[in-house]
Design an enzyme around this catalytic site. Structure first.
Site, PDB file in Angstrom:
ATOM      1  N   ARG A 130      -0.293   5.075  18.750  1.00 25.98           N
ATOM      2  CA  ARG A 130      -0.697   6.312  18.081  1.00 25.98           C
ATOM      3  C   ARG A 130      -1.525   7.180  19.030  1.00 25.98           C
ATOM      4  O   ARG A 130      -2.321   6.667  19.816  1.00 25.98           O
ATOM      5  CB  ARG A 130      -1.512   6.018  16.837  1.00 25.98           C
TER       6      ARG A 130
ATOM      7  N   PRO B 143      -2.868   1.099  19.965  1.00 28.00           N
ATOM      8  CA  PRO B 143      -1.680   0.491  19.368  1.00 28.00           C
ATOM      9  C   PRO B 143      -1.860   0.419  17.854  1.00 28.00           C
ATOM     10  O   PRO B 143      -2.938   0.052  17.386  1.00 28.00           O
ATOM     11  CB  PRO B 143      -1.651  -0.919  19.975  1.00 28.00           C
ATOM     12  N   SER B 144      -0.838   0.795  17.100  1.00 28.97           N
ATOM     13  CA  SER B 144      -0.919   0.687  15.642  1.00 28.97           C
ATOM     14  C   SER B 144      -1.015  -0.785  15.245  1.00 28.97           C
ATOM     15  O   SER B 144      -0.456  -1.653  15.894  1.00 28.97           O
ATOM     16  CB  SER B 144       0.337   1.297  15.023  1.00 28.97           C
ATOM     17  N   GLY B 145      -1.726  -1.030  14.157  1.00 28.14           N
ATOM     18  CA  GLY B 145      -1.792  -2.388  13.634  1.00 28.14           C
ATOM     19  C   GLY B 145      -0.745  -2.625  12.560  1.00 28.14           C
ATOM     20  O   GLY B 145      -0.604  -3.730  12.058  1.00 28.14           O
TER      21      GLY B 145
ATOM     22  N   SER C  87       0.802  -1.217   0.000  1.00 25.04           N
ATOM     23  CA  SER C  87       0.000   0.000   0.000  1.00 25.04           C
ATOM     24  C   SER C  87       0.842   1.278   0.000  1.00 25.04           C
ATOM     25  O   SER C  87       1.666   1.488  -0.881  1.00 25.04           O
ATOM     26  CB  SER C  87      -0.943  -0.062   1.195  1.00 25.04           C
TER      27      SER C  87
HETATM   28  C1  16G Z   1      -4.266  -0.318   7.320  1.00 21.13           C
HETATM   29  C2  16G Z   1      -5.753  -0.424   7.110  1.00 21.13           C
HETATM   30  C3  16G Z   1      -6.412   0.915   7.273  1.00 21.13           C
HETATM   31  C4  16G Z   1      -6.058   1.515   8.611  1.00 21.13           C
HETATM   32  C5  16G Z   1      -4.573   1.528   8.819  1.00 21.13           C
HETATM   33  C6  16G Z   1      -4.279   1.894  10.250  1.00 21.13           C
HETATM   34  C7  16G Z   1      -6.966  -1.844   5.572  1.00 21.13           C
HETATM   35  C8  16G Z   1      -7.144  -2.270   4.144  1.00 21.13           C
HETATM   36  N1  16G Z   1      -6.036  -0.908   5.783  1.00 21.13           N
HETATM   37  O1  16G Z   1      -3.691   0.472   6.334  1.00 21.13           O
HETATM   38  O2  16G Z   1      -7.784   0.721   7.183  1.00 21.13           O
HETATM   39  O3  16G Z   1      -6.548   2.817   8.712  1.00 21.13           O
HETATM   40  O4  16G Z   1      -4.039   0.235   8.590  1.00 21.13           O
HETATM   41  O5  16G Z   1      -2.918   1.793  10.487  1.00 21.13           O
HETATM   42  O6  16G Z   1      -7.600  -2.343   6.479  1.00 21.13           O
HETATM   43  P1  16G Z   1      -2.360   1.783  11.961  1.00 21.13           P
HETATM   44  O7  16G Z   1      -3.012   0.639  12.699  1.00 21.13           O
HETATM   45  O8  16G Z   1      -0.902   1.644  11.800  1.00 21.13           O
HETATM   46  O9  16G Z   1      -2.744   3.101  12.556  1.00 21.13           O
HETATM   47 MG    MG Z   2      -3.779   1.204   0.368  1.00 24.80          MG
END
Ligand code: 16G
Ligand code: MG
Length: 561
Positions: free
Chosen positions: A529, A521-523, A67
């Site tokens: 965050r 927690p970031s995913g 992405s």
């Molecule tokens: C991923 C997710 C997006 C989310 C982002 C959060 C999908 C297709 N993409 O890019 O929806 O906003 O993670 O990132 O689900 P974070 O957990 O690092 O804040």
């Molecule tokens: Mg994307």
């Protein structure tokens, strides 16, 4: 699994050993890491996609992309037969196989899972997987690894669809499983024809001025720009200029793209003074996110951002208008009105001003945790479910029963009052359901819908931006010892573990008018965050800083002193 199948997996997985020290998690949107360590993961996900196909007796998809992450990263995720994300029930298994240390252990995990899920290898129907990848150079060899994974399941076939946007792959998986037209050309034809149809239903008196005709799109130097070039040719009348298409030598996601623009609130590379006043949009690296903006006239490195929340608001306003037209019957058909349940789904990142605006429109607004899979699932509960993350990922879902009703209503109106306002509203809603991707958020289809609605309303980007004024906000990230120590509830708006931190956050929030703040927690990254908003920018900044300090005190290395 018989011995032949086991030894086939054993043999092929020995070709893809897990690199030392690698620990991966399926996370919010699949596995992501530096591309150099991903071959074994992608190979294993190839097997997983085949098992999912066997289990569901349907076609599944596998997409290789990271992405908006940097070009040297890559990733892999699965599209379920519906075209949506991999079912959450299978995520723990995805994690387990990705981290399995030896081929023997790996085969054993699969064998146990196959038994537990009662997956049958009877050869009656075999697995079929569509493979896609974005423009990352590492995609080619990773795609090969995915194929080898698929082929280690007896009778499974992998169909390489080449370079695609993520939403295109999801769209194709859904379409194939519904026995609908499903090639890439079909995708372009469906989008362009429903767009033209929608534009033809624009009220005659509304015409845009010349400058408002033009749109400039930043393709993030990724796959979206080149696909938009193809789509553009099928739209005839639209004035779209595509920049950062990847052909001019720029680097994927570097100083360009929806993620950069939305987080930094600055213009992407290649945008300048002469663009002031023109409607601009950015896609992300795999074209599932979309944001709009205009270049500020007093500071041309800054932008006025029109983010996912405002795209959502524009869509919600339009849909609501069409539903009200439908209700203005005046004849004896009021009883035939279908009470369509319209719902709007946001996350805690949605600007508070957008939520207020939507509620003032009388709409039902609900919240889910971050990540498309949660929003999508919730939106699917409505007849028309509109979901968007502030970062620009979202779509509109229509229920089967509502679509059936719309089609029937259209037939009836065709014979009784052809060309009436009601029939036009029905046709517009049907066109929207064909235009906007029903599988997953899609920047290309979202962009066309925005363009069609702006034309319908005769609006400039400025008119659109004025729907409401965003509350100032600030996002920060904090490195902590273990981000999984943070457990949240209520769609990530409150921390339930560790104890006491939420109380401390509440004390900070109470100091600021219209203050709101949360941590999660970031995913996708090893950080916590922090989000904060308040009535003025200084207050939002200061609230974010105080909450970041708390996160560091409670969870971090104590750097904040
Ligand atoms: C991923 C997710 C997006 C989310 C982002 C959060 C999908 C297709 N993409 O890019 O929806 O906003 O993670 O990132 O689900 P974070 O957990 O690092 O804040
Ligand atoms: Mg994307």
């Amino acid at each position: 699994m018989d011995d032949n199948q086991k030894s086939l997996i054993l043999k092929s997985s020995s070709q893809y050993p897990l690199p030392q020290g690698v620990k991966l998690s399926y996370g919010t949107a699949g596995f992501r890491a530096d591309a150099s360590i991903l071959e074994s993961t992608v190979f294993r996900v190839g097997i997983l996609a085949a098992l999912r196909s066997l289990k569901t007796q349907s076609l599944t998809g596998l997409m290789i992309t990271a992405s908006h992450n940097k070009v040297t990263d890559n990733g892999v995720k699965i599209a379920d037969p519906s075209g949506g994300m991999l079912t959450q029930e299978w995520e723990p298994f995805a994690d387990a196989i990705a981290n399995s240390p030896t081929p023997q252990h790996f085969v054993q995990l699969i064998d146990e899972f196959v038994k537990k899920e009662n997956i049958r290898f009877d050869g009656v129907r075999s697995a079929k997987i569509l493979l896609g990848r974005d423009t990352r150079p590492s995609g080619e060899s990773l795609l090969e690894a995915a194929k080898q994974g698929v082929y280690s399941i007896v009778g499974a076939t992998a169909i390489d669809m080449g370079i695609l946007t993520t939403p295109q792959l999801h769209w194709m998986v859904r379409a194939r499983n519904k026995d609908m037209k499903a090639t890439e050309l079909d995708y372009f034809e469906q989008l362009s024809s429903s767009f033209r149809f929608l534009v033809d239903l624009t009220p005659n008196q509304i015409k845009m001025s010349k400058t408002d005709d033009k749109l400039i799109v930043d393709g993030a130097n990724g796959v979206g720009g080149e696909k938009l070039e193809v789509l553009k040719k099928m739209l005839n009348s639209m004035d779209i200029e595509i920049r950062n298409s990847g052909k001019e030598g720029g680097v994927l996601n570097e100083g360009v793209g929806a993620d950069y623009v939305q987080k930094e609130k600055v213009v992407p590379q290649g945008f300048q003074l002469k663009d002031v006043g023109i409607r601009c949009a950015s896609l992300d690296g795999d074209a599932d996110r979309l944001v709009y903006y205009s270049v500020q006239s007093n500071n041309t490195s800054k932008i006025d951002l029109v983010d996912g929340d405002k795209i959502l608001s524009l869509f919600a306003l339009f849909i609501k208008e069409q539903l009200s037209i439908l209700k203005m019957e005046g004849d004896d058909h009021v009883d035939e009105n279908y009470e369509a349940r319209l719902g709007v789904v946001q996350t805690a990142y949605a600007n508070g001003a957008s939520t207020d605006y939507l509620r003032q429109l009388g709409l039902e607004v609900v919240f889910t945790p971050t990540g498309v899979k949660y929003l999508h699932e919730k939106a699917a509960e409505y007849d028309i479910g509109i979901y968007f993350e502030a970062n620009g990922h979202g779509t509109i879902l229509f229920s089967e029963s509502f679509l059936t009703w719309l089609n029937a209503r259209n037939n009836e109106l065709s014979s009784k009052s052809k060309g009436s306002e009601q029939q036009k509203a029905v046709l517009r809603l049907l066109a929207v359901s064909n235009l906007i991707n029903q599988a997953v958020g899609d920047a290309l289809s979202g962009l066309l819908l925005v363009e069609a609605i702006l034309q319908y309303k005769g609006w400039s980007i400025h008119n659109w931006s004025e729907l409401y004024h965003d509350l100032p906000s600030r996002q920060l990230k904090v490195k902590v010892v273990d981000r999984t120590a943070v457990v949240t509830a209520n769609a990530e708006t409150v921390v339930v573990r560790p104890p006491l931190i939420q109380e401390a956050i509440n004390v900070e929030v109470a100091k600021y008018p219209q203050g709101r703040s949360f941590i999660r927690p970031s995913g996708t990254e090893d950080v916590i965050r922090v989000y904060a908003e308040a009535s003025i920018q200084e207050a939002a900044d200061s609230l974010a800083n105080s909450v970041a300090k708390l996160a560091d005190q409670f969870l971090g290395f104590g750097n904040s002193g």
